[in-house]
Design an enzyme around this catalytic site. Structure first.
Site, PDB file in Angstrom:
ATOM      1  N   SER A 210       0.975  -1.226  -0.165  1.00  0.00           N
ATOM      2  CA  SER A 210       0.020  -0.107  -0.268  1.00  0.00           C
ATOM      3  C   SER A 210       1.246   1.002   0.180  1.00  0.00           C
ATOM      4  O   SER A 210       1.499   1.285  -0.810  1.00  0.00           O
ATOM      5  CB  SER A 210      -1.486   0.207   1.179  1.00  0.00           C
ATOM      6  OG  SER A 210      -1.894   0.478   0.985  1.00  0.00           O
ATOM      7  N   ASP A 316      -8.873  -5.216  -5.751  1.00  0.00           N
ATOM      8  CA  ASP A 316      -8.028  -4.502  -4.992  1.00  0.00           C
ATOM      9  C   ASP A 316      -9.207  -3.014  -5.370  1.00  0.00           C
ATOM     10  O   ASP A 316      -8.880  -2.649  -6.084  1.00  0.00           O
ATOM     11  CB  ASP A 316      -7.074  -4.379  -4.927  1.00  0.00           C
ATOM     12  CG  ASP A 316      -6.531  -3.100  -3.794  1.00  0.00           C
ATOM     13  OD1 ASP A 316      -6.926  -2.578  -2.896  1.00  0.00           O
ATOM     14  OD2 ASP A 316      -5.364  -3.645  -3.673  1.00  0.00           O
ATOM     15  N   HIS A 347      -7.140  -6.172  -1.344  1.00  0.00           N
ATOM     16  CA  HIS A 347      -6.143  -5.416  -0.094  1.00  0.00           C
ATOM     17  C   HIS A 347      -5.861  -6.272   0.402  1.00  0.00           C
ATOM     18  O   HIS A 347      -5.515  -5.798   1.456  1.00  0.00           O
ATOM     19  CB  HIS A 347      -6.507  -4.041  -0.242  1.00  0.00           C
ATOM     20  CG  HIS A 347      -5.507  -3.381  -0.034  1.00  0.00           C
ATOM     21  ND1 HIS A 347      -5.148  -2.217  -1.295  1.00  0.00           N
ATOM     22  CD2 HIS A 347      -4.690  -2.298   0.911  1.00  0.00           C
ATOM     23  CE1 HIS A 347      -3.806  -1.698  -0.509  1.00  0.00           C
ATOM     24  NE2 HIS A 347      -3.614  -1.079   0.592  1.00  0.00           N
TER      25      HIS A 347
END
Length: 662
Positions: A210, A316, A347
């Site tokens: 991320s 995601d 995610h």
């Protein structure tokens, strides 16, 4: 539901007995030279892998504050960023140097890392006790240093968070410069005692999920010397595309909220000017500004010297695969050495969806690019793709050879709003219309694809006679007019047919936690190498959204600035679809849905328009393996009018806007 069998007590133990020593010595004599290498900075390398020869319990733990050359917090002195280090003691004592695995993050004090939300902890001397994640436990015994950097303005670092801009990227780059003797480091945040990195080879591999992986992308795009490889997981490649897509504002708050969310209290008190620059530079209009240009790493892909091992969940909805797709294409254009894993998850970190294979792959990757081990990893297939829960395939390259952008036309059907998708010629004068309905989203549209509705237009192939694979990024170009001065467009590709997939709409986006733990490396009292096991969370579905994209029709002429629409005037816009790799099986249909606001994903326009599509001037360009011939073999005939069925709406979901990376 399909689950994986839990594995417990998987502990890597370093054997030091006389018997093991004798066996190792015999192996060195009997095995081919190519599989045995002499002792290196990583200790012994056998069968192409560094071995856990060093003590984790005795590792050196220290903190260094590195000068960034900036004073963003305005306190009159150069900002220093904190780098917490865990490194093996034995190589330094012997005068040998070790490479570095680095994770630069804003989350070490506010939000945590990994599936269990681990934070950094410290002893009374300010040395890190718990290093989040498994990198230190596993790799330090194998001859690597692990360096965890607090981004500027977070945890123990000076400076201000600027959400992927020069401060964020510069603070991580500065640590690489320090490791290579090009920047100053100190043993404390305000002191004058210098710290050197004489123990380091200067070779660095950056990793992270991320925001952390985003920083790896951004630092690589500076071309900094010493960065040998990056492993970006679910990472952003252009921050504009995190908050907008082609002028359409994605649901949630702006970057000013995110910077405030992660900043330390001290930084928050001093960084008002930086915060205001973020607000001014990132208006919610969807216009492209200098702020976004500074945070677009794809434009600088030509500077990347590092190899790239990218990982992304194809479902995601936080950091969407548009980020991976455009980054991958930019790297490919400049010949960057690269590899990818694409999963069915949302995610999620690969440590939590394919743990055994992931740690093994990462180990070999770092050994090759940071230690120079000749293990052949650079010659292996370049792509792993999850076809069904826990079922993976490989390709030599990605997209695979034979993939071609293939034009499909949007054709009218016997029922309004229910048309065809095929290579057959467009029909002059044909149209389709829909009214923006922000209460619905892509799952509602897909679930009711065979039911006529005023809220979207659906175009489908006939039932496929053979499998049809999409691999890469596509586009949908429409010529449309709006009944009002503003309008948004959504384009969604859907596989219509039953399947079992990872439940990416579930609480943990395709995984579930188990009660057991498995161990990866060595532990200390304050830092366990044992992590909660996970299993696949699967769901039976009647359809699968394959890819999606959005655009503001008012930005059709220019990304720089949106314009009010003239009602009734035709505009042509090309919507970029997120990268994907999906096989639509024989017996299913491929659908393209064109609609207005994708509720929960995109904020609605300030009017409620009815949009009319000129089908003869609209088309899809899809990345099909086998191209037009493959499509003709799979769907040889244009579809007849589709049946009408009553299908219940799908459960609604609102996408998150915080790349927490857990």
């Amino acid at each position: 539901m399909r689950t994986t069998r839990p594995r417990t007590d998987r502990i890597r133990i370093r054997t030091t007995s006389l018997v093991a020593t004798v066996i190792a010595a015999l192996a060195a004599v009997l095995l081919p030279v190519a599989t045995v290498q002499a002792a290196s900075a990583a200790g012994t390398v056998r069968h192409g892998l560094s071995r856990p020869d060093y003590s984790y319990a005795d590792a050196v733990r220290e903190a260094v504050w590195v000068e960034t050359g900036r004073d963003d917090d305005g306190d009159g002195r150069t900002d220093r960023v904190a780098a917490d280090i865990v490194r093996p003691r034995e190589p330094a004592a012997a005068g040998r140097k070790v490479p570095v695995i680095m994770d630069a993050s804003p989350y070490y004090s506010c939000c945590g890392r990994g599936n269990e939300g681990q934070l950094k902890t410290y002893d009374d001397q300010g040395r890190m006790v718990q290093a989040p994640l498994y990198y230190d436990n596993y790799f330090v015994p194998r001859g690597y240093a692990v360096v965890l950097v607090d981004l500027a303005g977070t945890n123990r670092s000076d400076g201000c968070v600027d959400v992927g801009g020069p401060s964020d990227i510069g603070s991580a780059k500065a640590v690489i410069d320090w490791l290579n003797g090009r920047a100053k480091g100190w043993t404390s945040r305000t002191g004058s005692r210098p710290a050197s990195a004489r123990w380091s080879t200067g070779d660095v591999g950056m990793i992270g999920k991320s925001w952390d992986g985003t920083i790896a992308n951004g630092v690589a795009a500076t071309g900094v010397r010493g960065l040998r490889t990056i492993v970006p997981i679910s990472a952003i490649s252009s921050w504009y595309d995190y908050y907008f897509q082609q002028g359409a504002a994605l649901y949630g708050s702006g970057p000013d909220w995110l910077s405030d969310y992660v900043e330390s209290p001290a930084a928050r008190a001093r960084c008002g000017a930086v915060q205001q620059r973020i607000v001014d530079g990132a208006p919610r209009s969807g216009d492209w500004t200098r702020f976004w240009s500074e945070r677009d790493y794809t434009k600088d892909a030509g500077k990347v010297r590092a190899s790239v091992f990218a990982v992304h969940g194809m479902q995601d909805l936080n950091v969407r695969t548009k980020h991976f797709g455009q980054w991958w294409s930019a790297l490919a254009a400049h010949g960057v050495e690269r590899k990818v894993w694409l999963s069915q998850t949302g995610h999620v970190d690969p440590f939590d969806f394919r743990r055994d294979a992931w740690v093994s792959a990462l180990h070999r990757w770092f050994d090759h690019y940071l230690l120079g081990v000749r293990n052949g990893v650079e010659r292996e297939p370049g792509a792993d793709v999850e076809r069904a829960p826990d079922r993976w395939t490989t390709d030599r390259s990605w997209p695979p050879a034979g993939t071609e952008p293939t034009r499909l036309n949007l054709r009218p059907g016997a029922v309004p709003g229910q048309g065809g998708l095929s290579t057959a010629p467009a029909v002059p004068g044909s149209t389709a219309a829909f009214t923006d309905t922000p209460q619905e989203w892509e799952e509602d549209w897909a679930a009711g694809a065979d039911t006529p509705s005023d809220s979207r237009a659906v175009f489908t192939t006939g039932t496929l006679k053979r499998d049809l694979r999409l691999s890469g990024s596509g586009t949908v170009t429409v010529t449309a007019s709006s009944s009002t001065t503003s309008a948004h467009l959504s384009a969604v590709l859907v596989d219509l047919g039953p399947d079992t997939v990872r439940d990416f709409l579930g609480a943990k986006e395709g995984i579930v936690d188990l009660a057991t733990r498995s161990c990866w490396g060595e532990s200390t009292e304050g830092d366990s190498a044992c992590f909660r096991d996970t299993a696949t969370d699967a769901a039976d579905v009647t359809h699968t959204v394959v890819s999606r994209g959005w655009a503001d029709l008012g930005h059709a002429a220019s990304a720089w600035q949106g314009r009010p629409l003239v009602p009734g005037r035709a505009y042509t816009a090309t919507v970029t679809l997120a990268a994907t790799d999906h096989v639509v099986p024989a017996g299913h249909r491929l659908a393209l849905i064109v609609a207005g606001t994708d509720g929960g994903m995109v904020e609605p326009p300030d009017t409620t328009p009815t949009v009319t599509l000129d089908l003869a001037r609209s088309r899809a360009l899809l990345p099909l393996v086998g191209g037009a011939r493959g499509l003709a073999a799979a769907a040889p005939h244009a579809p007849a009018a589709q049946r009408v069925a009553d299908v219940p709406p799908a459960p609604r979901r609102t996408a998150t806007t915080v790349p927490t990376g857990r």
